[in-house]
Scaffold this active site. Structure first.
Site, short mmCIF file in Angstrom:
data_model
loop_
_atom_site.label_atom_id
_atom_site.label_comp_id
_atom_site.label_asym_id
_atom_site.label_seq_id
_atom_site.Cartn_x
_atom_site.Cartn_y
_atom_site.Cartn_z
N ARG A 292 -34.57 36.66 -76.56
CA ARG A 292 -35.76 35.82 -76.18
C ARG A 292 -36.80 35.89 -76.01
NH1 ARG A 292 -34.09 32.28 -70.72
NH2 ARG A 292 -35.63 33.66 -70.32
N HIS A 296 -38.21 31.64 -70.39
CA HIS A 296 -37.45 29.89 -70.73
C HIS A 296 -38.04 28.57 -70.82
CE1 HIS A 296 -33.94 27.04 -70.99
NE2 HIS A 296 -34.31 26.68 -69.85
N TYR A 305 -35.63 38.83 -63.43
CA TYR A 305 -34.78 38.91 -64.11
C TYR A 305 -35.07 39.68 -64.99
CZ TYR A 305 -35.54 35.30 -66.99
OH TYR A 305 -36.24 34.57 -67.70
#
Length: 404
Positions: A292, A296, A305
């Site tokens: 990805r 998100h 993160y």
């Protein structure tokens, strides 16, 4: 003699456990990053028309994603989710289906919808929740749906579409079962594909849906997009074992893992999966491996993160890989490609401006098509809401002026 445990008994007299990672599944890869065919690989039979449409869809979605991410940052829409890095996985799988196959998506599969024919204005009207939105403004942005294009409206709760897909696919199958013999009388006209991320594969709905499809032999393609993260949770903190594909084998269904940045590999795998599903009624599981590349959603900040070094190490652009292959086929001209991108950017901006000035749906649209005639309790709630808005018009500036 039947085996009541439904297992292959291979008696062993030594105390041995099978390691949880004993099953390793290969990844189908056909296209190199330079747009060449890997040695030993075979390109699928794909027409120029399909290949170009596939590429144009990926290109369009990348540009739409970029612009709508910006629109959210400008406060023009409330929320957005990009397909960044997974354009090939979504578009090539959709390209391998029949137009009448049902798509049950999660929330990152706008490319599949556009491949089917969802227009730029339809995307914009949904994201701006205006009165031209097919969903009448009842859904969050990017929760698309289109009955005409066989694209089930997206649900926000994670994984709900998985058992629904099994049930829908089983319904597609039973029309072709001989009432007397109980056997499949002919090939199935249409199947269902169900998209979800690897995070959704931890939900109970995944296990219920896949097991039900396996036992009852429902013609559904489970398409797991393993992009490495469930929002901010990395895959190694989500599950053990060899990815999601090993679970398909565990549930006793045909399974394949593909390079999700490789449009040709995804197309070939999905095409074959559909052939199996329509001829036998079996479910198939495809695990797509990609990274990805973006956040998100617009509510997420991946810098909290994962490191820039990690992101840099996974910068594989599926669109660029396929573009290079198309150019080598002499099916795409670079200069024309650049012009097309500029033209699409202008079209997206114009559509955005059109959609944001369209009026919001009238308040009565909330209950107008749930029942033929609204039931008394629903009508009562509507009247209470209308009275409340009339009492506080300043708190509802978009709606108050349109109440009759």
């Amino acid at each position: 003699m039947s085996n009541p445990n439904n297992v292959s008994l291979n008696i062993n007299h030594k105390l041995e456990f099978i390691d949880g990672n004993a099953l390793t599944i290969p990844t189908l890869s056909i296209l190199t990053e330079d747009g060449e065919i890997h040695t030993g690989a075979t390109a699928p039979d794909i027409s120029k028309h399909t290949a170009i449409k596939l590429y144009e869809t990926m290109r369009f979605i990348r540009l739409l994603d970029e612009r709508m991410q910006g629109a959210q940052r400008q406060g023009r829409i409330s929320f957005y989710m990009q397909c960044l890095g997974e354009e090939a996985a979504v578009t090539a799988s959709a390209a391998a289906l029949d137009q009448n196959d049902m798509i049950m998506a999660q929330y990152r599969e706008q490319a599949a919808l556009h491949y089917r024919g969802f227009t730029l204005d339809q995307f914009m009207n949904q994201m701006f929740s205006n009165e031209l939105d097919l969903g009448k403004g009842r859904q969050m942005p990017i929760h698309y749906g289109s009955k005409a294009l066989n694209y089930m409206t997206i649900s926000s709760p994670l994984g709900t579409q998985i058992p629904q897909a099994t049930g829908y696919a089983y319904g597609q199958k039973i029309k072709h079962i001989d009432a007397k013999t109980g056997e499949l009388a002919s090939t199935i006209d249409n199947i269902t594909i169900c998209y979800f991320g690897e995070g959704a594969a931890s939900e109970g709905d995944f296990h219920a849906g896949v097991n039900m499809a396996a036992v009852h032999q429902a013609p559904v393609i489970f398409f797991a997009r393993n992009n490495g993260y469930a929002i901010s949770t990395p895959a190694d903190e989500q599950f053990k074992g060899d990815g999601i594909a090993s679970r398909g084998v565990g549930y006793g269904i045909k399974t394949i893992r593909v390079d999700g940045t490789d449009a040709l590999a995804v197309y070939a795998a999905t095409k074959k999966a559909r052939e199996i599903a329509v001829s036998t009624g079996e479910p198939i599981l495809i695990e797509s491996i990609a990274y990805r590349l973006g956040a998100h959603s617009t509510s997420d900040d991946p810098s909290g993160y994962r490191s820039k070094d990690e992101e840099a190490n996974h910068q594989v652009c599926p669109i660029d890989k396929f573009r290079k292959w198309l150019i080598k086929q002499d099916w795409l001209n670079e200069a024309d490609d650049v012009k097309a991108k500029e033209s699409i950017r202008e079209e997206i901006l114009a559509a955005l401006k059109r959609a944001e000035v369209v009026a919001k749906p009238a308040l009565e649209e909330l209950i107008s098509d749930v029942y033929d005639t609204p039931i008394p309790s629903l009508q009562r709630q509507y009247e209470q809401l209308k009275a409340h808005i009339k009492l506080h018009p300043d708190a509802y500036p978009v709606t108050a002026g349109r109440i009759k």
